[in-house]
Design a protein around this motif. Structure first.
Motif, PDB file in Angstrom:
ATOM      1  N   GLU A  67      10.303  68.396  38.909  1.00 42.83           N
ATOM      2  CA  GLU A  67       9.602  67.859  37.737  1.00 42.83           C
ATOM      3  C   GLU A  67      10.561  67.086  36.844  1.00 42.83           C
ATOM      4  OE1 GLU A  67       7.689  71.044  35.713  1.00 42.83           O
ATOM      5  OE2 GLU A  67       6.193  71.322  37.276  1.00 42.83           O
ATOM      6  N   SER A  70      11.306  63.808  38.470  1.00 40.67           N
ATOM      7  CA  SER A  70      10.150  62.920  38.327  1.00 40.67           C
ATOM      8  C   SER A  70      10.114  62.283  36.940  1.00 40.67           C
ATOM      9  CB  SER A  70       8.864  63.709  38.580  1.00 40.67           C
ATOM     10  OG  SER A  70       7.741  62.943  38.277  1.00 40.67           O
ATOM     11  N   VAL A  71      10.399  63.073  35.917  1.00 41.27           N
ATOM     12  CA  VAL A  71      10.431  62.528  34.555  1.00 41.27           C
ATOM     13  C   VAL A  71      11.551  61.500  34.423  1.00 41.27           C
ATOM     14  CG1 VAL A  71      10.917  63.138  32.149  1.00 41.27           C
ATOM     15  CG2 VAL A  71       9.339  64.506  33.474  1.00 41.27           C
ATOM     16  N   LEU A  73      12.860  59.587  36.806  1.00 42.71           N
ATOM     17  CA  LEU A  73      12.492  58.370  37.535  1.00 42.71           C
ATOM     18  C   LEU A  73      11.429  57.563  36.792  1.00 42.71           C
ATOM     19  CD1 LEU A  73      12.513  59.701  41.207  1.00 42.71           C
ATOM     20  CD2 LEU A  73      14.216  58.258  40.070  1.00 42.71           C
ATOM     21  N   LYS A  74      10.461  58.250  36.194  1.00 41.74           N
ATOM     22  CA  LYS A  74       9.454  57.535  35.396  1.00 41.74           C
ATOM     23  C   LYS A  74      10.089  56.896  34.172  1.00 41.74           C
ATOM     24  CE  LYS A  74       5.629  60.403  36.903  1.00 41.74           C
ATOM     25  NZ  LYS A  74       4.731  61.513  36.551  1.00 41.74           N
ATOM     26  N   GLY A  75      11.047  57.590  33.559  1.00 42.00           N
ATOM     27  CA  GLY A  75      11.756  57.019  32.415  1.00 42.00           C
ATOM     28  C   GLY A  75      12.525  55.765  32.799  1.00 42.00           C
ATOM     29  N   LEU A  77      11.790  53.760  35.328  1.00 44.53           N
ATOM     30  CA  LEU A  77      10.808  52.721  35.631  1.00 44.53           C
ATOM     31  C   LEU A  77      10.234  52.102  34.364  1.00 44.53           C
ATOM     32  CD1 LEU A  77       9.072  51.287  37.822  1.00 44.53           C
ATOM     33  CD2 LEU A  77       7.406  53.101  37.477  1.00 44.53           C
ATOM     34  N   TYR A  78       9.743  52.944  33.459  1.00 40.41           N
ATOM     35  CA  TYR A  78       9.143  52.427  32.229  1.00 40.41           C
ATOM     36  C   TYR A  78      10.183  51.799  31.316  1.00 40.41           C
ATOM     37  CZ  TYR A  78       5.056  55.111  33.697  1.00 40.41           C
ATOM     38  OH  TYR A  78       3.997  55.606  34.388  1.00 40.41           O
ATOM     39  N   THR A  80      13.005  50.303  32.220  1.00 37.51           N
ATOM     40  CA  THR A  80      13.402  49.011  32.774  1.00 37.51           C
ATOM     41  C   THR A  80      12.333  47.960  32.509  1.00 37.51           C
ATOM     42  OG1 THR A  80      14.682  50.119  34.492  1.00 37.51           O
ATOM     43  CG2 THR A  80      14.102  47.822  34.884  1.00 37.51           C
ATOM     44  N   SER A 125      20.358  63.949  35.272  1.00 32.81           N
ATOM     45  CA  SER A 125      19.174  64.812  35.194  1.00 32.81           C
ATOM     46  C   SER A 125      19.242  65.926  36.232  1.00 32.81           C
ATOM     47  CB  SER A 125      17.891  63.994  35.351  1.00 32.81           C
ATOM     48  OG  SER A 125      17.797  63.459  36.649  1.00 32.81           O
TER      49      SER A 125
END
Length: 143
Positions: A67, A70-71, A73-75, A77-78, A80, A125
């Motif tokens: 988890e 995942s957070v 990687l989303k951070g 992505l968003y 960038t 992370s």
């Protein structure tokens, strides 16, 4: 300017600015630990059910660390996407002034720098999430 010492303290300012990323990583690390602790606390019954059907503590710690990854990687992505949009918009808005300042009037996306930063983010992370998740799962008797 030299006589009042402002130029003499220029290196102190640069040194302070160079520490900002490390302070940022420390703050984000605390956020990951808090997120894992909140997730483990909120999902106690779910983890107890998983333990009842045969899940090991290591598997549950892996879920919590996953988890956090995942957070992260989303951070990335968003962040960038938002940073690219902001960079392009600021370059577009200040294009005429940039040529007078000696700054190139085009937006360049530094792929290598962003990839290195993303790698550090993922490694940081994981370096924080895996031990924290393992510590929480192996200490709790109800999980």
């Amino acid at each position: 300017e030299v006589s009042d010492g402002t130029l003499a303290h220029g290196s102190d300012l640069i040194g302070s600015m160079a520490r900002v990323p490390f302070i940022f990583i420390a703050v984000v690390s605390l956020g990951f630990i808090a997120m894992i602790a909140a997730s483990a606390d909120a999902r106690k019954k779910e983890f107890a059910a998983l333990r009842a059907v045969g899940a090991t503590r290591r598997q549950i710690a892996g879920v919590l660390a996953g988890e956090a990854l995942s957070v992260a990687l989303k951070g990335i992505l968003y962040g960038t996407a938002a940073g690219s949009a902001a960079g392009w918009l600021f370059t577009f808005a200040t294009r005429s002034a940039m040529s007078n300042w000696g700054i190139p009037p085009s937006f360049a996306f530094p792929f290598a720098t962003i990839a290195a930063g993303a790698g550090v983010c993922v490694l940081s992370s994981l370096a924080v999430a895996v031990p924290a998740a393992a510590c929480m799962v192996f200490r709790r008797r109800e999980i």
